[in-house]
Motif scaffolding. Structure first.
Motif, short mmCIF file in Angstrom:
data_model
loop_
_atom_site.label_atom_id
_atom_site.label_comp_id
_atom_site.label_asym_id
_atom_site.label_seq_id
_atom_site.Cartn_x
_atom_site.Cartn_y
_atom_site.Cartn_z
N ASP A 124 0.84 -1.19 0.00
CA ASP A 124 0.00 0.00 0.00
C ASP A 124 0.88 1.25 0.00
N LYS A 125 0.91 1.94 -1.14
CA LYS A 125 1.85 3.07 -1.32
C LYS A 125 1.44 4.32 -0.54
N GLU A 126 0.23 4.30 0.09
CA GLU A 126 -0.20 5.53 0.78
C GLU A 126 0.58 5.77 2.08
N PHE A 127 1.24 4.70 2.61
CA PHE A 127 1.97 4.87 3.88
C PHE A 127 3.43 5.21 3.64
N GLY A 128 4.00 5.98 4.58
CA GLY A 128 5.43 6.27 4.54
C GLY A 128 5.82 7.00 3.28
N GLU A 129 6.99 6.66 2.76
CA GLU A 129 7.53 7.32 1.57
C GLU A 129 7.22 6.43 0.38
N ASP A 130 6.08 6.66 -0.25
CA ASP A 130 5.68 5.84 -1.39
C ASP A 130 5.70 4.34 -1.02
N GLY A 131 5.19 4.04 0.17
CA GLY A 131 5.09 2.64 0.59
C GLY A 131 6.30 2.12 1.34
N ILE A 132 7.33 2.94 1.54
CA ILE A 132 8.50 2.48 2.29
C ILE A 132 8.50 3.12 3.67
N MET A 157 0.76 -10.18 7.50
CA MET A 157 -0.64 -9.87 7.22
C MET A 157 -0.81 -8.86 6.10
N ALA A 158 0.18 -7.96 5.95
CA ALA A 158 0.07 -6.97 4.87
C ALA A 158 0.95 -7.37 3.69
#
Ligand code: ACO
Length: 335
Positions: A160-168, A290-291
Motif C-alpha cells: 500500500d503506497k499511501e503509507f510512509g515514503e511511497d510505501g517504504i 498480514m500486509a
C-alpha cells in the motif's frame, strides 16, 4: 529504479569483503554463489572446505570456486586472531587458552576478521540465534564512539503506497535491545534516522510510538517515550521527531490532525520507533505476514562495523539482500 536495485547497484560498485560464517548452511552457500554471480561483494566463507565443495557439487553451484573459504580449525591467521581476542577480552577474565578455543567458533572468527581489518562486514544468523550472532560482535567490535546501544531497523516495503515514503517505512528497534531506557530509546531514534537517510534514501519523519498521543494517557511507560522524544530532539535538532504518538496518529493524516493538531509528522511518519523490543518485533512480523510486506533487515545500527543478523526463517534472497545492505553500510563507514 526500486530501492533494492539501487542498493545492489551501489554494492556492485563498492566490492566490499563480507564474511559469511555459516558456510556449510545450504541457504548461505546458495546465497554466496548468487552474490558472486551478481558481483555484489567479495565473499569470505567460513566452514569446512571439504563439506562446502561437496555441498556445492550436489547443488550444482557454479561460482563457489571464486569464494575465499576459511577453515575455522586450520588457517594461517589462527595465532594472530587468538592474540587479538585475548588482548580485547583479558580484562573480562578471558584466558589465552579460552581465546584459542573461541577463535575456532565461526561466529567469533568472523568478527575477529573484521576487527583485524581482514574483512569489511558480516552477515550471519541463518543457523544461529540472534543473541549468539550479536554477543561476539558486542564483545569485540563494540559500538560507535558516542553510542551506547546497538539496535536493529527493518526497511518495510509495503504494497500500500499511501503509507510512509511511497510505501517504504523504517521500523526500529525490532531486533536487539529488550527494554531501552529513555536515553537509549532516544539513541535508537537518532540512529534509525541516520539508517533511513543512508539506506532508504529519504528524509526521516520519526514517530516515537506509545499507547498515548500528546498526553492522552498517563503512565510511566508513556513518560519514558515523552522523555526519549525530548532527548532525541536535543541529540539531533536537524531531524523531524515527534512523540508521544499512537500508531494511528502517526500514519493516518486525519487522525494525526485530530490527535496532534499542527504536527508536521503526525499522520505522515515514515519512521516508527517502538518503545520496547516486544512491540517492535511483534509489529514488524505481523505487518510482514498480514500486509504481505517485504521486510529488509534487521539492519543493525550503532555497531562500529556492519554486522547484520538474519532470521533463521530467512530465504536465499533475504541473505543476498542483507549482504548488499551490509556492503552499502561498510562503504559508508569507510567514507
Ligand atoms: N548494544 C551494545 N552493547 C550491548 C548491548 C546493546 N544493545 N547489549 C549488550 N551489550 C554488550 C554488553 O555491554 C556486554 O559487553 P562487555 O562484555 O564488553 O561488557 C556484552 O554485550 C554482553 O552483554 P550481556 O548483557 O552479557 O549480553 P547478553 O548476552 O545477556 O545479551 C543480547 C545481549 C544477546 C543482544 C540480548 O540483549 C538479546 O538476546 N536480545 C534479544 C535478541 C533477540 O532475540 N531478538 C529477537 C529476534 S531477532 C528477529 O526476529 C529479527
Amino acid at each position: 529504479m526500486d530501492l533494492l536495485t539501487k542498493i545492489k547497484e551501489n554494492a556492485k560498485n563498492q566490492k566490499m569483503r563480507i564474511v559469511l560464517p555459516e558456510g556449510t548452511e545450504l541457504r548461505t552457500l546458495k546465497a554466496a554463489d548468487q552474490i558472486i554471480y551478481e558481483g555484489l561483494a567479495d565473499i569470505l566463507l567460513i566452514g569446512n572446505p571439504e563439506k562446502i565443495h561437496t555441498l556445492s557439487k550436489e547443488n550444482g553451484l557454479k561460482n563457489t570456486d571464486k569464494l575465499k573459504i576459511i577453515d575455522p580449525l586450520n588457517h594461517e591467521n589462527k595465532e594472530k586472531y587468538t592474540d587479538l581476542l585475548f588482548e580485547i577480552r583479558k580484562s573480562k577474565g578471558l584466558t589465552r587458552e579460552e581465546a584459542s578455543k573461541l577463535v575456532e567458533d565461526p561466529l567469533y572468527l568472523g568478527v575477529l576478521m573484521i576487527k583485524a581489518g581482514d574483512a569489511d562486514g558480516e552477515v550471519a544468523g541463518a543457523d544461529n540465534a540472534t543473541g549468539d550472532v550479536l554477543r561476539p560482535a558486542f564483545q569485540i567490535v563494540k559500538t560507535l564512539p558516542g553510542i551506547s546501544v546497538v539496535s536493529g531497523a527493518f526497511i518495510m516495503i509495503l504494497k500500500d503506497k499511501e503509507f510512509g515514503e511511497d510505501g517504504i517505512m523504517v521500523f526500529a528497534d525490532c531486533a536487539v535491545h529488550p527494554n531501552p531506557t529513555a536515553k537509549e530509546l532516544a539513541e535508537i531514534a537518532v540512529a534509525t534516522g541516520h539508517t533511513t537517510r543512508a539506506i532508504a534514501g529519504f528524509e526521516p519523519k520519526i514517530a516515537m510510538l506509545s499507547f498515548s498521543t500528546k498526553g492522552s494517557a498517563k503512565h510511566e511507560m508513556v513518560d519514558k517515550v515523552v522523555e526519549a522524544t525530548k532527548i532525541a530532539k536535543e541529540m539531533a535538532p536537524d531531524m523531524m521527531i515527534e512523540g508521544e504518538l499512537q500508531s494511528d496518529a502517526a500514519i493516518i493524516p486525519e487522525i494525526g490532525e485530530k490527535k496532534a493538531p499542527g504536527s508536521k509528522i503526525a499522520g505522515h511518519a515514515n519512521v516508527l520507533v517502538f518503545p520496547t523490543l516486544e512491540t517492535g518485533n511483534i509489529t514488524y512480523k505481523l505487518v510482514q505476514r498480514m500486509a504481505h510486506a517485504e521486510a529488509i533487515g534487521p539492519v543493525l545500527q550503532g555497531m562500529a562495523a556492519p554486522i547484520n543478523d538474519l532470521s533463521r526463517g530467512c530465504s536465499v534472497s533475504d541473505i543476498v539482500n542483507l549482504v548488499a545492505i551490509t556492503a552499502n553500510q561498510a562503504a559508508g563507514m569507510k567514507k
